[in-house]
Write an enzyme that holds these catalytic residues in place. Structure first.
Site, short mmCIF file in Angstrom:
data_model
loop_
_atom_site.label_atom_id
_atom_site.label_comp_id
_atom_site.label_asym_id
_atom_site.label_seq_id
_atom_site.Cartn_x
_atom_site.Cartn_y
_atom_site.Cartn_z
N HIS A 105 0.82 -1.21 0.00
CA HIS A 105 0.00 0.00 0.00
C HIS A 105 0.86 1.26 0.00
CE1 HIS A 105 -3.73 2.18 0.78
NE2 HIS A 105 -3.08 2.89 1.68
N HIS A 113 -10.34 3.37 -1.23
CA HIS A 113 -10.56 2.94 0.15
C HIS A 113 -11.43 1.70 0.10
CE1 HIS A 113 -10.32 4.62 4.45
NE2 HIS A 113 -9.12 4.42 4.00
#
Lengths: 749, 81
Positions: A54, A103
């Site tokens: 990430h 998200h």
């Protein structure tokens, strides 16, 4: 007791939980090599989050660099990739900054809070560039509209986006809602924010100047989403994730609103040297990145971090993803002014350390040194993987399964209504009516317009009134990308580019959110590599650089990945918002024209999907030169005031574009087609748009098209209460509306 | 007839902006000595029959599926005396 550097040096063989933190053995060995000893628990926390997929882009980096190496030359680009968000010159001393970010996993676990904090996070990225956030958009993907889990996820996501965005007072001006069973268990929530600033007021994430103070301000730090970056966002979702559930963050939009106003006043007072928002990886990320881009060193006393839960350990403080926090670098002489502004806005601010020239990031806890690392090794020198690629085993068969064998419908009227009422093409009013689209009163166009458009109108030092506006659109088609990721990514860009151009705005720059399955699967990695290559090539041809974005991997359940879904956002500028072109048919008596060529292209089409549940063949051809010419015509025609309305052709082809154009203002139209009606109405050939022109302006418009070699076909005229395709179908606008508007309310109440 | 009380609270590690707002408002209104406030919800479930173990198990299922968001909230079930 706390693991400190001295202890770590003395106990080289003590086992550390690197695997539990998502780190591989060779990565852990590299940390030991960098430090010349084993890492302390706190150092391991930092490296594990900073080297997670990430934060480090370790699987995607080798591909993403094409966005820089193939970038077209652009005078408009002020800040490119690598900062919190890209910044583009939009004229008259103004700059716009925009970015889209995923998200996805948090929104599956807890739809409301996951989506809300997605909005909060991207808004802080925009703030940290020195800008005032002025609007948001959301590109959403859910499982089948009738699947049970979609009923849980979609309402929560929409509520979360609307509650956070509405509380902040930011208009939500567009985006997408797409349903496909491939997203069940892996919904995509991609949030975009755009901000405005004066082009001489750009702020960067850097910590220069030894002796300058490091200030943490905003909300206090709690046990929110600990391990979120390394565990939640970077590992495949399995049933064991139930145990990770409490790792969700809850946001507080009212604190974020205070932070926005506080930051803008801090910028205006010129008391900020460098600034970074705290997102994934929290304090770890902010300290290492600021230090790495500045003088190179920083010392931090972690005991000074204000805590919501006093029992937090230093490792947890470093990994916490508590929302609504920012970190600034401030000259010592400016600290009183900085603090006074924060107090005015009720924003707690604490000096937690200072910039040094040691080249080391040093952190203490209870007087002991618990972190002592070169910050660049965590922020920039993470592992880089050239992961193996392999064309998916079924790809050739998928491409060979062309839609030619599908039965063509006899009743095209029924087909139009079936498509118009299908969840992907039906009105999204049920979703967008929950968003505030007009707050701040600068919204010129919002959903269901092809692109959102905002006036450039902010009170900022040195700003003169301007007639300028910016336009934004996001697009992406997972079915096209599944059939051909290279072309699919190009088509996503082409559609967003076209959606900006049909409003009369000139496309300037690109942001992207690349949603894929696991990079450890060579077939997924092939899709990713192809999509990035396609997008980079297309950006070069269209002359619009990528300014930043985000990669979201591991969108898969077990061995089944989502369709590769590159979502592309394009930002454009219009010199005078009064010259914008509205979407659809505005009034009676206008000539209706189709721009661009139509071929029989049904691979991945909405018709094949809805009528046959078929996905196969190849997507429409991406003709980027044609897109470029089409956009040039649209932008010039808008500037000359030739267009009364326009609409891009995409999913569902001409039939759906005509129906949506009628629905925009309740004005019907009568058109005729010369060739095969089915192909003419439902093919999804790219580089096409529908326009309306006053009869007396048509010759001038046709000449403009001819000059740019854009095919222009007069189809008919607007008027009446029905959509009529001569000799093929006739539907009243009222029936179109009933079909279009009823679907989502029936599904989601 | 029996009444069963279901109390729903945010899990301790979850941020509670409403509770924080209340805690900040109290001193302004002249209340001192409050260190923190957390806000929750209380449900009063009226049963048609007695609150026996089977009925309580049913209420727990209600709490699990509808009354509480167990991702971020805890709940307790008790019989109102």
């Amino acid at each position: 007791m706390t693991d400190n550097v001295e202890r770590a040096a003395g106990t080289p063989d003590e086992p550390m939980p690197f695997a539990e933190l998502g780190m591989k053995q060779d990565e852990y060995d590299r940390v030991k090599e960098i430090l010349g000893r084993r890492p302390t628990g706190s150092e391991l926390a930092i490296y594990s989050v900073m080297w997670s997929e990430h934060c480090s882009y370790k699987s995607s980096k080798v591909h993403l660099k094409q966005f820089a190496t193939k970038a077209p030359k652009s005078d408009a680009l002020l800040v490119g990739m690598g900062e919190n968000a890209g910044v583009v010159d939009i004229g008259d001393g103004w700059a716009a900054t925009f970015k889209i970010e995923s998200h996805n996993h948090p929104s599956y676990v807890e739809p409301h809070q996951g989506a809300a904090t997605g909005v909060g996070g991207i808004v802080r990225d925009i703030m940290s560039m020195g800008a005032r956030p002025i609007a948001v958009m959301d590109a959403l993907r859910f499982g089948g509209a009738d699947q049970n889990d979609t009923r849980r996820v979609l309402p929560g996501v929409v509520e979360g986006i609307s509650s956070y965005g509405n509380c902040l007072g930011l208009p939500n001006i567009g985006g997408e809602v797409v349903f496909d069973p491939c997203y069940i268990g892996n919904p995509l929530v991609n949030a975009l924010c755009v901000g405005l600033l004066r082009k001489d007021q750009i702020k960067l994430a850097t910590a220069p100047g030894p002796g300058n103070k490091v200030v943490l301000f905003g909300a206090s730090t709690g046990p929110d989403g600990i391990g979120g970056a390394s565990v939640l966002a970077s590992a495949t979702f399995e049933d064991e994730s139930q145990a990770k559930r409490p790792a969700v963050q809850v946001g507080d939009p009212f604190m974020e609103k205070l932070l926005i106003e506080c930051c803008l006043e801090l910028y205006a007072a010129d008391v900020v040297v460098g600034i970074q928002d705290l997102g994934a990886a929290g304090v770890s990320c902010a300290t290492t990145e600021l230090a790495a881009k500045g003088t190179g060193g920083m010392s931090v006393d972690l005991n000074l971090v204000p805590l919501r839960d006093p029992s937090l350990r230093p490792e947890e403080i470093l990994m916490s993803e508590s929302q609504e926090r920012m970190m600034a670098v401030v000259r010592p002489s400016d600290i009183p002014a900085f603090t006074a502004i924060c107090e005015k806005w009720d924003v707690p601010a604490t000096v937690i350390g200072e910039v040094t020239d040691t080249g080391r990031l040093v952190m203490t806890w209870d007087g002991e040194v618990i972190v002592d690392i070169p910050p660049g090794t965590a922020a920039d020198d993470g592992p880089v993987y050239e992961r193996p690629l392999r064309e998916p085993a079924g790809q050739a068969a998928l491409n060979a399964d062309v839609p030619d064998r599908l039965d063509r419908p006899a009743d095209l009227r029924a087909t139009l209504l079936e498509l118009l009422g299908s969840p992907n093409l039906a009105s999204k009013e049920w979703v967008t009516s929950q968003y505030d689209r007009y707050v701040r009163s600068n919204t010129v166009l919002a959903q269901p317009a092809d692109a959102g458009m905002l006036r450039v109108s902010e009170v900022m030092a040195g700003a003169e009134p301007t007639t300028r506006g910016i336009a934004l659109a996001t697009d992406g088609n997972g079915r096209y990308a599944k059939l051909d990721p290279y072309a699919g990514a190009q088509l996503a860009l082409a559609e967003a580019y076209r959606n900006v151009a049909v409003t009369g705005a000139r496309p300037l720059a690109v942001t992207n959110c690349l949603n894929f399955g696991s990079p450890e699967d060579p077939e997924v990695m092939w899709q990713f590599a192809e999509a990035v290559r396609g997008l980079a090539d297309a950006c070069r041809t269209l002359g619009v650089p990528v300014t930043g974005g985000n990669v979201s991997f591991y969108n898969q359940t077990g061995a089944t990945a989502i369709h590769p879904t590159p979502v592309v956002g394009v930002l454009g500028v219009i010199d005078d918002v009064a010259r914008r072109v509205p979407t659809g048919f505005t009034t009676e008596g206008l000539r209706v024209a189709l721009l661009g060529e139509t071929a029989a292209e049904f691979g991945g089409s909405e018709w094949a999907h809805v009528a046959h549940g078929h996905l196969g063949g190849l997507p429409p051809q991406a003709d980027l030169e044609a897109e470029r010419s089409l956009a040039a015509v649209l932008v010039s025609a808008a500037a000359e005031g030739l267009l009364e309305g326009s609409h891009d052709l995409s999913d569902g082809g001409l039939a759906v574009a005509l129906a949506e154009s009628c629905l925009a203002r309740g004005v019907g139209a009568s058109v005729s087609l010369t060739d095969d009606a089915f192909t003419g109405l439902f093919s999804e050939s790219a580089a096409r748009a529908l326009v309306t022109v006053r009869p007396e302006a048509f010759d001038r418009f046709a000449k403009l098209c001819a000059d740019h070699e854009v095919p222009c076909y007069g189809l008919g005229a607007t008027g009446g209460a029905s959509l009529v395709v001569e000799g093929v179908l006739e539907v009243t606008v009222a029936e179109l509306r009933e079909t279009h508007a009823g679907t989502l309310p029936a599904l989601f109440g | 007839m029996a009444r069963v009380i279901v109390d729903v609270m945010l899990k301790p590690e979850i941020l509670d902006p409403q509770g924080q707002a209340i805690a900040r408002a109290l001193p302004r209104l002249g209340f001192s000595g409050v260190a923190a406030v957390r806000q929750g919800k209380r449900f009063e479930v009226e049963l048609e029959g007695p609150a026996d173990e089977a009925a309580l198990e049913e209420v727990r299922k209600m709490a699990e599926t509808l009354l509480a968001n167990t991702v971020i909230e805890d709940y307790t079930v008790r019989v109102d005396q």
